[in-house]
Design a protein around this motif. Structure first.
Motif, short mmCIF file in Angstrom:
data_model
loop_
_atom_site.label_atom_id
_atom_site.label_comp_id
_atom_site.label_asym_id
_atom_site.label_seq_id
_atom_site.Cartn_x
_atom_site.Cartn_y
_atom_site.Cartn_z
N ASP A 175 67.57 72.78 31.50
CA ASP A 175 68.71 72.68 30.59
C ASP A 175 68.25 72.90 29.15
O ASP A 175 67.55 72.05 28.58
CB ASP A 175 69.35 71.30 30.74
N PRO A 176 68.61 74.00 28.51
CA PRO A 176 68.14 74.25 27.15
C PRO A 176 68.80 73.38 26.10
O PRO A 176 68.37 73.38 24.94
CB PRO A 176 68.50 75.72 26.92
N SER A 177 69.82 72.61 26.47
CA SER A 177 70.52 71.77 25.50
C SER A 177 69.90 70.38 25.37
O SER A 177 70.31 69.60 24.51
CB SER A 177 72.00 71.61 25.89
N VAL A 178 68.91 70.05 26.22
CA VAL A 178 68.26 68.74 26.17
C VAL A 178 66.76 68.94 26.03
O VAL A 178 66.11 69.54 26.90
CB VAL A 178 68.57 67.90 27.43
N LEU A 179 66.22 68.46 24.93
CA LEU A 179 64.78 68.49 24.68
C LEU A 179 64.18 67.18 25.18
O LEU A 179 64.55 66.11 24.70
CB LEU A 179 64.50 68.65 23.19
N PHE A 180 63.28 67.26 26.15
CA PHE A 180 62.60 66.07 26.66
C PHE A 180 61.14 66.11 26.23
O PHE A 180 60.43 67.09 26.48
CB PHE A 180 62.67 66.01 28.19
N MET A 181 60.69 65.04 25.56
CA MET A 181 59.31 64.94 25.09
C MET A 181 58.73 63.60 25.54
O MET A 181 59.33 62.56 25.32
CB MET A 181 59.24 65.05 23.58
N SER A 182 57.55 63.67 26.15
CA SER A 182 56.90 62.46 26.65
C SER A 182 55.46 62.41 26.19
O SER A 182 54.73 63.41 26.24
CB SER A 182 56.93 62.43 28.18
N VAL A 183 55.04 61.23 25.73
CA VAL A 183 53.63 60.95 25.50
C VAL A 183 53.28 59.80 26.44
O VAL A 183 53.95 58.77 26.46
CB VAL A 183 53.33 60.61 24.03
N HIS A 184 52.22 59.96 27.22
CA HIS A 184 51.95 59.04 28.32
C HIS A 184 50.46 59.07 28.66
O HIS A 184 49.73 59.99 28.28
CB HIS A 184 52.77 59.44 29.56
N GLN A 185 50.03 58.05 29.39
CA GLN A 185 48.66 58.04 29.90
C GLN A 185 48.56 59.07 31.02
O GLN A 185 49.42 59.13 31.91
CB GLN A 185 48.30 56.65 30.41
N TYR A 186 47.49 59.88 30.98
CA TYR A 186 47.38 60.97 31.95
C TYR A 186 45.90 61.28 32.20
O TYR A 186 45.13 61.35 31.24
CB TYR A 186 48.09 62.21 31.41
N PRO A 187 45.50 61.44 33.45
CA PRO A 187 46.33 61.35 34.66
C PRO A 187 46.61 59.89 35.03
O PRO A 187 45.74 59.03 34.90
CB PRO A 187 45.46 62.02 35.72
N TYR A 188 47.79 59.67 35.51
CA TYR A 188 48.22 58.32 35.87
C TYR A 188 49.55 58.43 36.61
O TYR A 188 50.12 59.53 36.72
CB TYR A 188 48.35 57.47 34.59
N TYR A 189 50.06 57.31 37.10
CA TYR A 189 51.35 57.30 37.77
C TYR A 189 52.41 57.88 36.84
O TYR A 189 52.41 57.57 35.65
CB TYR A 189 51.72 55.85 38.15
N PRO A 190 53.31 58.70 37.31
CA PRO A 190 53.56 59.13 38.70
C PRO A 190 52.88 60.43 39.09
O PRO A 190 53.22 61.02 40.11
CB PRO A 190 55.08 59.29 38.70
N GLY A 191 51.94 60.91 38.25
CA GLY A 191 51.20 62.13 38.56
C GLY A 191 51.75 63.37 37.90
O GLY A 191 51.10 64.42 37.93
N THR A 192 52.93 63.29 37.32
CA THR A 192 53.52 64.41 36.60
C THR A 192 53.21 64.28 35.11
O THR A 192 52.58 63.33 34.67
CB THR A 192 55.04 64.43 36.81
N GLY A 193 53.66 65.27 34.33
CA GLY A 193 53.48 65.21 32.88
C GLY A 193 52.29 65.97 32.37
O GLY A 193 51.78 65.67 31.28
N ALA A 194 51.86 67.00 33.07
CA ALA A 194 50.80 67.87 32.58
C ALA A 194 51.30 68.67 31.38
O ALA A 194 52.49 68.95 31.26
CB ALA A 194 50.33 68.82 33.67
#
Length: 379
Positions: A175-194
């Motif tokens: 969806d180009p109308s929603v910008l999602f930005m995440s800062v998280h511990q990685y690698p870690y649960y749930p395994g996504t977020g590369a």
């Protein structure tokens, strides 16, 4: 007033088994801390309202909503290895989602500038078709979809929970109308977020992931905001910013290995408050996600409150108040090596120690992935 908030006893009625980290005491700790900080004098309380099936259905598949309605109300049980429900869970779940919707509406209507949803259960791991990671309904995703339905052309979501918000990302990744930005511990649960997860199809460039190594603290998180998140928001120019606010990056949290303090949370929240003033008339809504150290939850919630609605006459905490996060007031020695003052604001360069170097490398990977895609999407 510039702040509206939702708190309610119903959010303590979601009761996983004894010993589960996502326990009712979490919301009690948050409420006690913000009450002591004068929440009632700083904002207006909105009543709770259960989200409707149509509102939840904007982001969750009908078969999954039907399954929840069949299994959860008035019962106890388990939806996956981590996600439990009790007789009070369904009411709490619907009202958590409803709180984010109603605060979003109040902000978009111009009744207030900021919204603070002190709710549980959390939501950002919930996928369109299943529960996951303590989450049944994705509260922030429901809020973002409500904002779009109410006329917002572009919505940004900033997720600073220590765990990647897989559900929110997957719901909006095309969806180009929603910008999602995440800062998280990685690698870690749930395994996504590369860092290479930057959205798909028309949404390519509207997903931003910064996966930091364990041991990062205030300075590293400030660098993520300065180098990645704030420029991305200025490029995307949202009509509203939503925060998935997990306080499990706190230095003493039992479920992770980050070293953020109250001052770090305050700095991040202030940065988003200021950029929302710059870009979208201050429209900013924050919803509670994780955080499993009760002291850290209280510190984090008050830090956001201070950023959203500063108390008149209260001294600036960064200058005058100890946070009490650690006995010596500093971050520990070891890999987390830095200057004496870790809290010098958004312009402190990350130059210290192996953790800081690894954090900068993570930031660089995110920037490289975005550059290869042509950068963050623009209006």
């Amino acid at each position: 007033m510039s702040l509206a908030y939702v708190v309610d006893d119903v959010f303590a009625e979601h009761r996983p088994p004894i010993g589960h980290p996502e326990r009712p005491e979490r919301i009690a700790a948050v409420r006690a801390a913000v009450a002591a900080a004068g929440l009632e004098a700083r904002g207006q309380r909105l009543p709770t309202r259960a989200a409707g099936e149509d509102e939840i259905g904007r982001v969750h598949q009908p078969a999954y909503v039907d399954e929840l309605i069949r299994l959860v109300p008035g019962h106890s049980g388990q939806l996956d290895a981590d996600t439990f429900f009790s007789p009070g869970t369904w009411d709490a779940t619907l009202k958590a989602a409803g709180a984010v919707i109603d605060l979003t509406r109040a902000v978009l209507d111009g009744q207030v500038q900021r919204g603070l949803a002190l709710v549980r259960p959390p939501g950002h791991h919930a996928e369109a078709d299943r529960a996951m990671g303590f989450c049944l309904i994705n509260n922030v995703a429901v809020g973002a979809a409500a904002a779009r339905a109410l006329g917002a052309a572009r919505v940004a979501i900033v997720d600073w929970d220590v765990h990647h918000g897989n559900g929110t990302q997957h719901i909006f990744e095309a969806d180009p109308s929603v910008l999602f930005m995440s800062v998280h511990q990685y690698p870690y649960y749930p395994g996504t977020g590369a860092p290479t997860e930057i959205g798909v199809g028309a949404g390519r460039g509207a997903t931003v992931n910064v996966g930091l190594p364990a041991g990062c603290g205030d300075v590293e998180y400030e660098a993520v905001f300065e180098q990645v998140f704030l420029p991305a928001l200025r490029r995307f120019r949202p009509d509203l910013i939503l925060i998935s606010s997990g306080f499990d990056t706190y230095v003493a949290d039992p479920l992770a290995a980050m070293r953020v303090t109250a001052r770090g949370f305050r700095t991040m929240a202030r940065a988003l408050a200021r950029v929302s003033d710059e870009l979208c008339e201050g429209r900013l809504v924050c919803a509670l996600e994780g955080g499993y150290d009760l002291t850290g939850l209280g510190h984090g919630a008050v830090a956001v409150l201070d950023a959203f609605a500063p108390a008149p006459g209260r001294p600036e905490p960064d200058a005058d108040e100890p946070d009490g996060d650690q006995p010596d007031g500093d971050q520990p020695d070891g890999d987390q090596i830095g200057p004496d003052d870790h809290f010098s604001g958004m312009h402190q360069a990350v130059e210290y120690g192996s953790v800081a170097a690894a954090a900068q490398a993570a930031i660089d990977k995110t920037q490289a992935a975005l550059d290869a895609a042509g950068g963050v999407l623009t209006p």
